[in-house]
Design a protein around this motif. Sequence first.
Motif, PDB file in Angstrom:
ATOM      1  N   ASP A 413       0.805  -1.204   0.000  1.00 60.66           N
ATOM      2  CA  ASP A 413       0.000   0.000   0.000  1.00 60.66           C
ATOM      3  C   ASP A 413       0.844   1.263   0.000  1.00 60.66           C
ATOM      4  O   ASP A 413       2.019   1.251   0.341  1.00 60.66           O
ATOM      5  CB  ASP A 413      -0.891   0.027   1.244  1.00 60.66           C
ATOM      6  CG  ASP A 413      -1.676  -1.258   1.389  1.00 60.66           C
ATOM      7  OD1 ASP A 413      -2.256  -1.686   0.391  1.00 60.66           O
ATOM      8  OD2 ASP A 413      -1.697  -1.815   2.501  1.00 60.66           O
ATOM      9  N   SER A 414       0.203   2.399  -0.328  1.00 57.50           N
ATOM     10  CA  SER A 414       0.794   3.709  -0.100  1.00 57.50           C
ATOM     11  C   SER A 414       0.562   4.092   1.355  1.00 57.50           C
ATOM     12  O   SER A 414       0.087   3.294   2.151  1.00 57.50           O
ATOM     13  CB  SER A 414       0.164   4.734  -1.043  1.00 57.50           C
ATOM     14  OG  SER A 414       0.416   4.388  -2.386  1.00 57.50           O
ATOM     15  N   VAL A 415       0.888   5.334   1.705  1.00 63.28           N
ATOM     16  CA  VAL A 415       0.690   5.790   3.082  1.00 63.28           C
ATOM     17  C   VAL A 415      -0.792   5.703   3.432  1.00 63.28           C
ATOM     18  O   VAL A 415      -1.622   6.320   2.780  1.00 63.28           O
ATOM     19  CB  VAL A 415       1.189   7.237   3.251  1.00 63.28           C
ATOM     20  CG1 VAL A 415       0.905   7.731   4.661  1.00 63.28           C
ATOM     21  CG2 VAL A 415       2.686   7.296   2.982  1.00 63.28           C
ATOM     22  N   ASP A 471       0.056   5.752  10.659  1.00 63.07           N
ATOM     23  CA  ASP A 471       0.011   5.400   9.248  1.00 63.07           C
ATOM     24  C   ASP A 471       1.088   4.369   8.969  1.00 63.07           C
ATOM     25  O   ASP A 471       1.951   4.111   9.798  1.00 63.07           O
ATOM     26  CB  ASP A 471       0.197   6.627   8.345  1.00 63.07           C
ATOM     27  CG  ASP A 471       1.449   7.423   8.681  1.00 63.07           C
ATOM     28  OD1 ASP A 471       2.532   6.820   8.697  1.00 63.07           O
ATOM     29  OD2 ASP A 471       1.344   8.635   8.928  1.00 63.07           O
ATOM     30  N   THR A 473       3.308   2.371   5.396  1.00 63.02           N
ATOM     31  CA  THR A 473       3.526   2.266   3.957  1.00 63.02           C
ATOM     32  C   THR A 473       4.568   1.198   3.691  1.00 63.02           C
ATOM     33  O   THR A 473       5.535   1.055   4.429  1.00 63.02           O
ATOM     34  CB  THR A 473       3.982   3.609   3.351  1.00 63.02           C
ATOM     35  OG1 THR A 473       4.115   3.461   1.938  1.00 63.02           O
ATOM     36  CG2 THR A 473       5.319   4.046   3.897  1.00 63.02           C
ATOM     37  N   PRO A 790       3.961   9.925  -0.911  1.00 60.15           N
ATOM     38  CA  PRO A 790       4.610   8.955  -0.019  1.00 60.15           C
ATOM     39  C   PRO A 790       6.121   9.093   0.005  1.00 60.15           C
ATOM     40  O   PRO A 790       6.749   8.923   1.053  1.00 60.15           O
ATOM     41  CB  PRO A 790       4.175   7.602  -0.610  1.00 60.15           C
ATOM     42  CG  PRO A 790       2.942   7.892  -1.390  1.00 60.15           C
ATOM     43  CD  PRO A 790       3.103   9.287  -1.915  1.00 60.15           C
ATOM     44  N   ARG A 829      -5.510   4.244  -3.089  1.00 58.65           N
ATOM     45  CA  ARG A 829      -5.491   2.779  -3.024  1.00 58.65           C
ATOM     46  C   ARG A 829      -6.749   2.174  -3.645  1.00 58.65           C
ATOM     47  O   ARG A 829      -6.689   1.226  -4.428  1.00 58.65           O
ATOM     48  CB  ARG A 829      -5.363   2.347  -1.566  1.00 58.65           C
ATOM     49  CG  ARG A 829      -5.361   0.846  -1.339  1.00 58.65           C
ATOM     50  CD  ARG A 829      -5.369   0.557   0.151  1.00 58.65           C
ATOM     51  NE  ARG A 829      -5.377  -0.870   0.410  1.00 58.65           N
ATOM     52  CZ  ARG A 829      -5.531  -1.395   1.613  1.00 58.65           C
ATOM     53  NH1 ARG A 829      -5.670  -0.606   2.657  1.00 58.65           N
ATOM     54  NH2 ARG A 829      -5.525  -2.698   1.787  1.00 58.65           N
ATOM     55  N   ASP A 869       3.788   5.713  -6.991  1.00 55.51           N
ATOM     56  CA  ASP A 869       4.635   5.784  -5.800  1.00 55.51           C
ATOM     57  C   ASP A 869       5.976   6.456  -6.081  1.00 55.51           C
ATOM     58  O   ASP A 869       6.449   7.266  -5.291  1.00 55.51           O
ATOM     59  CB  ASP A 869       4.873   4.375  -5.239  1.00 55.51           C
ATOM     60  CG  ASP A 869       3.683   3.871  -4.446  1.00 55.51           C
ATOM     61  OD1 ASP A 869       2.822   4.693  -4.091  1.00 55.51           O
ATOM     62  OD2 ASP A 869       3.610   2.660  -4.197  1.00 55.51           O
TER      63      ASP A 869
END
Length: 945
Positions: A413-415, A471, A473, A790, A829, A869
């Motif tokens: 995933d991203s942040v 969070d 990532t 990110p 996401r 990303d």
Amino acid sequence: MKLAMAEMDVTVLVAVAFLFSLFAYTGAVTNPVDTAALEAFHKTLQDPSGNLANWVGNNPCENAWRGVVCSAPTGPSNITFVTELRLFDLNLGGSLAPELGNLTQLKYLDVMWNHMTGSIPPSFGKLTQLYLLLLNGNKFTGTLPKELGSLSYLDRIQIDENQISGPIPPEWGGLTSIQHLHMNNNSLNGSIPPELGSLPNVVHILLDNNELTGELPPEIANARQLLIIQLDNNQFASNATIPSTWANISTLLKLSLRNCGLTGTIPEMGGLPLLEVLDLSFNNFTGPIPNQTAFPVNLTSLDMSNNRLTGQIPTSIGNLQSLEILSLSNNQLSGAIPENLGTGSTFQSYGGVKLIDLQNNQLTVNSNSLAELESNSTTHVRYAGNPALCPNAQTITNPLCIPNSDPVSFTYDSVIPIEIPPNTCQSCKYITVGYRLKSPGFSVFDLYSQQFLAYLTAGLDLIQNQVILQDYTWQAGPRLAMTIRLYPTGNNTFNQSEFDRLYQTFSQWRIPDSAIFGPYELISFYPRSLSAYNSASKGGLSKGAIAGIVIGAAALTMLVTGLILFLFYRRRKLPPALLAQIERMNRAKRNPALKVAGVKAFTFEELALATDNFSEEKQIGQGGYGKVYLGILNDGKKQVAIKRAEQGSLQGAHEFYTEIELLSRVHHRNLVMLEGYCDDEGEQMLVYEFMPGGTLRDHLSALSGIPLDFPTRLRIALGSARGILYLHTEANPPIFHRDIKASNILLDNRKVAKVADFGLSRLAPVPDMEGATPGHVSTVVKGTPGYMDPEYFLTHKLTDKSDVYSFGVVLLELITGMHAISKGKNIVREAHQRSLAGLGLSIIDPVIAQYPAEALESFMQLALSCCRDMPEARPTMAEVVRDLEGLGRSYSDIFPDGYSLDMPTQSSRISTGSLPMSYPYSARDRDSNDTSELLSGTVMHVAPR
């Protein structure tokens, strides 16, 4: 007269007491050899931030030099020894002085996450008491000194993320206490020495991302405590294979040999009963997948993709109940897919996003269970590139046949910001910790997040709701970076001893290792106060020393208090007019009036008159900076928006000067215009043109009552993009906005978009003395979760592509109508996953669903390209503007008559009264997730390659 004499007597007594206290305690003496070593080290250091400004004098322990921790005084001379150098993340340059090898009692050497260069001195072999050697995240070069092999107490070596080259010394086989060898992301070369197999306590060998060659030594299997072997991205000999002995390391939890140039067949893994992660991808393995009766039952991730494997998929793989990732793509597998594949309990669940990737093989018969899995769980199944399973006609219609070149993106995933539980003390002061799992035993964190919080809470000896995951990532490796908040209980702050305990728990690796979560590293710990370091340094002082300090401090307090009272008494006798004049002069010295060419300086009285003395009726918004008012200037015709800073807002003061400086030099039809400012009577106010159309977020939230059609959304996107492009390319010097979001894009009464709020903006880097222009600005992380790049969040490096990412999120909001973050879901996401599944249009805002699917899909893909990303994979703002203009030309037939991308039709106007009066600062609908102040101290460093 008697009163004056009495005051003088009191003053004399206080002074005498204070002077006496100065001589009441002579203090401990730092070992002269240690002092000389630190002084030599100080000379080699570069300290641009002045973090070691108190390294003065010749008694480091007694004078509490920052980051220097000492033993208790011993002997008749009260001698203390340096036991710890804690110089973590202090922006230090320079090199390690050889004299540091003379610190004979040193146990902890921590210079992580600085900018230090040079090599590791061989003299470190004399640090016989050393327990932790933490050098990661710097720019060290040179080779590894063989002398370190004699350090029999050393538990952990972290040299990862440097530029160290040369071989691993075979003498390191003498590190009899070593548990953690973290040497990834360097330029180490040569063969792995077989002597490492003689290390009786080693648990982690992390050597990924180096330049190692030769064969894999079978002797490594003799290290009977081994949990992790991670060697990814090295290029071993052309005939290198997996030694058969490695398949019998009964303690092994993770074996990662991705992209190592290995050949031969894959050995059976029955001798690895505890194995959780097996990654053999991107090698040259041939032959069949071992057809053993059972794979290790704990496997969560099995990746054998991008090899030359043949034969059928063993049915034993289908029996793995914990499997989250199965990737067998890009091989030569054939035959039927086992009927039990995908029937494992984890694949069948709805928690997290899992993956079965069978693309690009020669599989012939489909499993019915896989088709059901795709529709009844959160497991994605892919078998594009198998001609018998995916004829050309099904490539688009069957979701399982959609090609996916990056299957890992399903799970990495991203942040992702996490919502804070409501019963947490959200008003309490918290500690922010940057934390990274270096080699986790899972691929889908959603399945383990609660278990992780329980593990970390127990390791820190805290209770539920004191540890909050802010969070996380995924990074290359794969490694899992996260931001964690630690909250106190009962009081609003941690006390000093608790603060120190928490820091040392992280920095001295007192949290027990976990089979699931693997090794971790500390990335940042904020705030780090001087008092915290000094408190740890004075831990060994005697009771007499403490008493002397207390007496001296009390005496000093009395003296200062007496002087203040005396001066206050004297000042009370001054005439009121003179006192007022002095106060005005002092205020002027503290905050001299601004003089900005081309921007009007308003007086406080003018703006008070324009807002009916800042009445509630004129207030149109409120944010973290302060309140915003609708103002009518003295001509009675011109409306303006006045942003008034709250008294004492230090961050607001910084943003105040930043906005004036930047907006005074930029002029573009898609940027909000600064009309003037007020820096008068202790007030700070900014005066903007008034934008009656409100924020873009208002309209997407349907607060306006008039939904936006697609042509209007496209025009808003293009206007905003042009404003940002101006900042990046035409402003002199260019500007990075740093807080682009839907609530910072304002609309006038014709829905012309203008970018606002430059309080967080930064000037782009300028050429240095040699004419080279840096590609980024290094700065603390600020912005709004859900919109932040990110890469910027993790590396601290702000670029023009950071704005591109944020703008991509705005484009996704325009096309979907969704918030950037809603109920814990991240729009990037969600859109990315649906797009990969061929369902991108399923989240289109229903208001615009009737427009051509091709136009909507093009808009969606442009938004997703901005949110990639890696910054280098994103378009520039010039390319974004070009693509939006091209989209408008390609689908011009959907626009109303008389409509263009630059000017709407009359019917697109909005009346001044259709919205509550708006303001250029996005406060009225300020995002609840906006934590720019919170994030100002969060520092994440360069991600591993």
